[in-house]
Every structure is written in C-alpha cells, then in structure tokens.
Motif scaffolding. Sequence first.
Motif, PDB file in Angstrom:
ATOM      1  N   ASP A  36       0.896  -1.282  -0.087  1.00  0.00           N
ATOM      2  CA  ASP A  36       0.098  -0.035   0.086  1.00  0.00           C
ATOM      3  C   ASP A  36       0.754   1.299  -0.006  1.00  0.00           C
ATOM      4  O   ASP A  36       0.368   2.339  -0.533  1.00  0.00           O
ATOM      5  CB  ASP A  36      -0.893   0.150   1.399  1.00  0.00           C
ATOM      6  N   ALA A  37       2.062   0.993   0.638  1.00  0.00           N
ATOM      7  CA  ALA A  37       2.895   2.321   0.721  1.00  0.00           C
ATOM      8  C   ALA A  37       3.619   2.350  -0.565  1.00  0.00           C
ATOM      9  O   ALA A  37       4.769   3.612  -0.761  1.00  0.00           O
ATOM     10  CB  ALA A  37       3.871   2.093   1.745  1.00  0.00           C
ATOM     11  N   GLY A  38       3.553   1.725  -1.571  1.00  0.00           N
ATOM     12  CA  GLY A  38       4.256   1.675  -2.839  1.00  0.00           C
ATOM     13  C   GLY A  38       5.681   0.868  -2.747  1.00  0.00           C
ATOM     14  O   GLY A  38       6.479   0.973  -4.090  1.00  0.00           O
ATOM     15  N   ASN A  39       6.072   0.075  -1.956  1.00  0.00           N
ATOM     16  CA  ASN A  39       7.489  -0.479  -1.812  1.00  0.00           C
ATOM     17  C   ASN A  39       7.569  -1.356  -2.820  1.00  0.00           C
ATOM     18  O   ASN A  39       6.487  -2.087  -3.383  1.00  0.00           O
ATOM     19  CB  ASN A  39       7.482  -1.223  -0.289  1.00  0.00           C
ATOM     20  N   LYS A  40       8.791  -1.570  -3.490  1.00  0.00           N
ATOM     21  CA  LYS A  40       8.813  -2.259  -4.719  1.00  0.00           C
ATOM     22  C   LYS A  40      10.217  -3.320  -4.469  1.00  0.00           C
ATOM     23  O   LYS A  40      10.274  -4.112  -5.372  1.00  0.00           O
ATOM     24  CB  LYS A  40       9.118  -1.625  -6.139  1.00  0.00           C
ATOM     25  N   HIS A  41      10.748  -3.192  -3.378  1.00  0.00           N
ATOM     26  CA  HIS A  41      11.900  -4.222  -3.102  1.00  0.00           C
ATOM     27  C   HIS A  41      12.014  -4.634  -1.796  1.00  0.00           C
ATOM     28  O   HIS A  41      12.055  -3.902  -0.705  1.00  0.00           O
ATOM     29  CB  HIS A  41      13.350  -3.368  -3.571  1.00  0.00           C
ATOM     30  N   LEU A  42      11.428  -5.742  -1.668  1.00  0.00           N
ATOM     31  CA  LEU A  42      11.378  -6.551  -0.397  1.00  0.00           C
ATOM     32  C   LEU A  42      12.156  -7.709  -0.029  1.00  0.00           C
ATOM     33  O   LEU A  42      12.146  -8.578  -0.992  1.00  0.00           O
ATOM     34  CB  LEU A  42       9.858  -6.763  -0.145  1.00  0.00           C
ATOM     35  N   VAL A  43      12.899  -7.996   0.879  1.00  0.00           N
ATOM     36  CA  VAL A  43      13.725  -9.053   1.197  1.00  0.00           C
ATOM     37  C   VAL A  43      13.099  -9.647   2.523  1.00  0.00           C
ATOM     38  O   VAL A  43      12.716  -8.775   3.633  1.00  0.00           O
ATOM     39  CB  VAL A  43      15.087  -8.812   1.485  1.00  0.00           C
ATOM     40  N   ILE A  44      12.738 -10.728   2.457  1.00  0.00           N
ATOM     41  CA  ILE A  44      12.316 -11.604   3.766  1.00  0.00           C
ATOM     42  C   ILE A  44      13.184 -12.214   4.023  1.00  0.00           C
ATOM     43  O   ILE A  44      13.663 -13.396   3.463  1.00  0.00           O
ATOM     44  CB  ILE A  44      10.961 -12.384   3.407  1.00  0.00           C
ATOM     45  N   ASN A  45      13.758 -12.196   5.465  1.00  0.00           N
ATOM     46  CA  ASN A  45      14.789 -12.954   5.919  1.00  0.00           C
ATOM     47  C   ASN A  45      14.044 -13.973   6.687  1.00  0.00           C
ATOM     48  O   ASN A  45      13.630 -13.755   7.930  1.00  0.00           O
ATOM     49  CB  ASN A  45      15.674 -11.904   6.848  1.00  0.00           C
ATOM     50  N   LEU A  46      14.456 -15.114   6.328  1.00  0.00           N
ATOM     51  CA  LEU A  46      13.800 -16.305   7.046  1.00  0.00           C
ATOM     52  C   LEU A  46      14.848 -16.956   8.112  1.00  0.00           C
ATOM     53  O   LEU A  46      14.282 -18.043   8.680  1.00  0.00           O
ATOM     54  CB  LEU A  46      13.252 -17.194   6.036  1.00  0.00           C
ATOM     55  N   GLY A  47      15.562 -16.241   8.555  1.00  0.00           N
ATOM     56  CA  GLY A  47      16.540 -16.821   9.350  1.00  0.00           C
ATOM     57  C   GLY A  47      16.180 -17.063  10.682  1.00  0.00           C
ATOM     58  O   GLY A  47      16.697 -18.030  11.582  1.00  0.00           O
ATOM     59  N   GLU A  48      15.116 -16.500  11.219  1.00  0.00           N
ATOM     60  CA  GLU A  48      14.523 -16.561  12.525  1.00  0.00           C
ATOM     61  C   GLU A  48      13.071 -17.321  12.548  1.00  0.00           C
ATOM     62  O   GLU A  48      12.438 -17.322  13.350  1.00  0.00           O
ATOM     63  CB  GLU A  48      14.330 -15.347  13.334  1.00  0.00           C
ATOM     64  N   THR A  49      12.905 -17.949  11.249  1.00  0.00           N
ATOM     65  CA  THR A  49      11.570 -18.668  11.076  1.00  0.00           C
ATOM     66  C   THR A  49      12.132 -20.126  11.209  1.00  0.00           C
ATOM     67  O   THR A  49      12.859 -20.700  10.385  1.00  0.00           O
ATOM     68  CB  THR A  49      11.150 -18.437   9.833  1.00  0.00           C
ATOM     69  N   GLN A  50      11.381 -20.927  12.075  1.00  0.00           N
ATOM     70  CA  GLN A  50      11.778 -22.082  12.177  1.00  0.00           C
ATOM     71  C   GLN A  50      10.819 -23.259  11.175  1.00  0.00           C
ATOM     72  O   GLN A  50      11.279 -24.180  11.028  1.00  0.00           O
ATOM     73  CB  GLN A  50      11.572 -22.727  13.693  1.00  0.00           C
ATOM     74  N   HIS A  51       9.509 -22.899  11.034  1.00  0.00           N
ATOM     75  CA  HIS A  51       8.802 -23.594  10.219  1.00  0.00           C
ATOM     76  C   HIS A  51       7.921 -22.706   9.541  1.00  0.00           C
ATOM     77  O   HIS A  51       7.338 -21.558   9.850  1.00  0.00           O
ATOM     78  CB  HIS A  51       7.937 -24.757  11.342  1.00  0.00           C
ATOM     79  N   LEU A  52       7.187 -23.433   8.560  1.00  0.00           N
ATOM     80  CA  LEU A  52       5.957 -22.623   7.542  1.00  0.00           C
ATOM     81  C   LEU A  52       5.311 -23.550   6.954  1.00  0.00           C
ATOM     82  O   LEU A  52       5.983 -24.824   6.475  1.00  0.00           O
ATOM     83  CB  LEU A  52       6.539 -21.410   6.665  1.00  0.00           C
ATOM     84  N   ASN A  53       4.031 -23.542   7.017  1.00  0.00           N
ATOM     85  CA  ASN A  53       3.177 -24.316   6.314  1.00  0.00           C
ATOM     86  C   ASN A  53       2.633 -23.871   4.824  1.00  0.00           C
ATOM     87  O   ASN A  53       2.978 -22.706   4.375  1.00  0.00           O
ATOM     88  CB  ASN A  53       2.145 -24.806   7.116  1.00  0.00           C
ATOM     89  N   SER A  54       1.602 -24.590   4.434  1.00  0.00           N
ATOM     90  CA  SER A  54       1.103 -24.037   3.056  1.00  0.00           C
ATOM     91  C   SER A  54       0.340 -22.674   3.183  1.00  0.00           C
ATOM     92  O   SER A  54       0.265 -21.573   2.312  1.00  0.00           O
ATOM     93  CB  SER A  54      -0.053 -24.970   2.757  1.00  0.00           C
ATOM     94  N   THR A  55      -0.074 -22.243   4.457  1.00  0.00           N
ATOM     95  CA  THR A  55      -0.753 -20.869   4.659  1.00  0.00           C
ATOM     96  C   THR A  55       0.233 -19.836   4.469  1.00  0.00           C
ATOM     97  O   THR A  55       0.226 -18.786   3.656  1.00  0.00           O
ATOM     98  CB  THR A  55      -1.292 -20.723   6.092  1.00  0.00           C
ATOM     99  N   ALA A  56       1.443 -19.919   5.014  1.00  0.00           N
ATOM    100  CA  ALA A  56       2.509 -19.086   5.132  1.00  0.00           C
ATOM    101  C   ALA A  56       3.012 -18.997   3.376  1.00  0.00           C
ATOM    102  O   ALA A  56       3.554 -18.139   2.963  1.00  0.00           O
ATOM    103  CB  ALA A  56       3.617 -19.560   6.102  1.00  0.00           C
ATOM    104  N   LEU A  57       3.405 -20.066   3.040  1.00  0.00           N
ATOM    105  CA  LEU A  57       3.520 -20.354   1.532  1.00  0.00           C
ATOM    106  C   LEU A  57       2.654 -19.400   0.643  1.00  0.00           C
ATOM    107  O   LEU A  57       2.802 -18.604  -0.166  1.00  0.00           O
ATOM    108  CB  LEU A  57       3.733 -21.652   0.871  1.00  0.00           C
TER     109      LEU A  57
END
Length: 115
Positions: A36-57
């Motif tokens: 919504d703020a118009g950001n076009k360059h996003l990095v998602i750092n998953l270094g502190e994420t232990q698990h993700l499932n289909s909802t997160a995908l």
Amino acid sequence: MRERQLGDVTVITPKGYLTGGDETDELDRKIQSLIDAGNKHLVINLGETQHLNSTALGVLIKAHTNYVRRGGQVKLCSVDKRIENIFVITKLSLVFDVYPNEEQAIASFAESKPV
C-alpha cells in the motif's frame, strides 16, 4: 517481526512458526502495508523462522505475485535447510530468488536495476 529500511529496500524478519496463526497474519498485514505504501523491493529474511506451512507459503506467493505485477521484486534469504526443502519440493525454488544472507539479497537489487 523486525523491519528495516535500507535505501529503497525493505527487509522484514518474521520469527518463529509461520503456520497460519497470528505470526502468519502479522506477516501478511506487514507485506500488505508495504504494498500500500508503494514498496517495490522486499527482502524476507527467514533466518529466525523455524517452520512454515501452506498458509505461510500462500502469503509469500501472494506477495510475490503482487510485487511482480507492480514491477517490483520479493527476495528471500537465510532460509533454513528444512524450509529450503519445502521450496524445492513445491517447485517454489523456481519462483523465488533465494540468497544465503541478507547482504547478498540486498545487493542483488542493485544488480537487477537497468543501467
């Protein structure tokens, strides 16, 4: 969840288990507010994420689709081996640019800009 701004690149670092609960909802809301703020360059750092499932995908795929549609990019970094296996099995490793660390993910935006 942490958020940092480095020039025109935003880095968000979700923590814990992204399994469709509050953490996943928080990630979805954060990404939507950046869109919504118009950001076009996003990095998602998953270094502190232990698990993700289909909802997160689904949240990640939705973000990727929205950014690409607007001429932007989402990149992932510091992905745990177990989570990386999920990306390989689901063939999402062909969709997302994944980098070993935050620095390389951020630097890749400069490499992909037209000269």
